[in-house]
Design a protein around this motif. Sequence first.
Motif, mmCIF file in Angstrom:
data_model
loop_
_atom_site.group_PDB
_atom_site.id
_atom_site.type_symbol
_atom_site.label_atom_id
_atom_site.label_comp_id
_atom_site.label_asym_id
_atom_site.label_seq_id
_atom_site.Cartn_x
_atom_site.Cartn_y
_atom_site.Cartn_z
ATOM 1 N N HIS A 20 -4.446 79.913 84.879
ATOM 2 C CA HIS A 20 -4.871 80.318 83.527
ATOM 3 C C HIS A 20 -4.346 81.687 83.089
ATOM 4 O O HIS A 20 -3.614 82.470 83.958
ATOM 5 C CB HIS A 20 -6.420 80.369 83.810
ATOM 6 C CG HIS A 20 -6.872 81.528 84.710
ATOM 7 N ND1 HIS A 20 -6.674 81.263 86.027
ATOM 8 C CD2 HIS A 20 -7.167 82.704 84.577
ATOM 9 C CE1 HIS A 20 -7.009 82.702 86.888
ATOM 10 N NE2 HIS A 20 -7.313 83.366 85.735
ATOM 11 N N THR A 22 -6.135 85.118 81.133
ATOM 12 C CA THR A 22 -7.529 85.467 80.508
ATOM 13 C C THR A 22 -7.124 86.785 79.874
ATOM 14 O O THR A 22 -6.332 87.681 80.502
ATOM 15 C CB THR A 22 -8.373 85.609 81.712
ATOM 16 O OG1 THR A 22 -8.755 84.453 82.118
ATOM 17 C CG2 THR A 22 -9.796 86.159 81.095
ATOM 18 N N THR A 35 -13.875 87.874 75.593
ATOM 19 C CA THR A 35 -13.122 87.249 76.548
ATOM 20 C C THR A 35 -12.518 86.001 76.221
ATOM 21 O O THR A 35 -13.204 84.997 75.665
ATOM 22 C CB THR A 35 -13.791 87.085 78.074
ATOM 23 O OG1 THR A 35 -14.271 88.343 78.415
ATOM 24 C CG2 THR A 35 -12.937 86.451 78.957
ATOM 25 N N SER A 37 -9.913 82.783 77.671
ATOM 26 C CA SER A 37 -9.087 82.107 78.711
ATOM 27 C C SER A 37 -8.603 80.824 78.452
ATOM 28 O O SER A 37 -9.274 79.841 77.630
ATOM 29 C CB SER A 37 -10.003 82.016 79.868
ATOM 30 O OG SER A 37 -9.072 81.648 80.998
#
Length: 161
Positions: A20, A22, A35, A37
């Motif tokens: 991932h 983020t 945030t 992701s």
Amino acid sequence: MLELVPDAVFFLGIEIGVEHITATEIDLRAAIIRTRSEPFDGPAHGVEEAVRHAIALACSDLSPDRLERCEGIGISTPSQLNLNGTIHSAPLLGWKNVNLIELVRQSLPFQIPLMVENDANAAAWGEYRFGAGKGSDYLVAITVGTGIGGGIIIEGSMYRG
């Protein structure tokens, strides 16, 4: 009285992981503003593509006026790196001998202070400053995910070695 305006400026944190990417935006209080992701298959992509993807994710919703208020970017990766931002080895990603700071600097459309850190050290520092380790003089953080890592804080300083 003098008081900070928490949203006068902000900082970006980017984690380029194995599975991932983020991006997190924080204000002067270190409060999380946003945030994002996304899944990302790190080993299937080169470091240049990972950096471009990470910068795009971090900056995608930021207007040019807002970007002007960004005062710094911190980037973490699961890697062995030096304080100058050169990754010696990131075995889970397949990267070797990459100057990550220079690569990020070349990928950004603006000049800004940059910092890179091993992901487990970054996690340890976050716990020390804002999490379970807040108020402690010593902290050991172990991260378990795609790989295993750890960070150590001794008397308020990151232990490296």
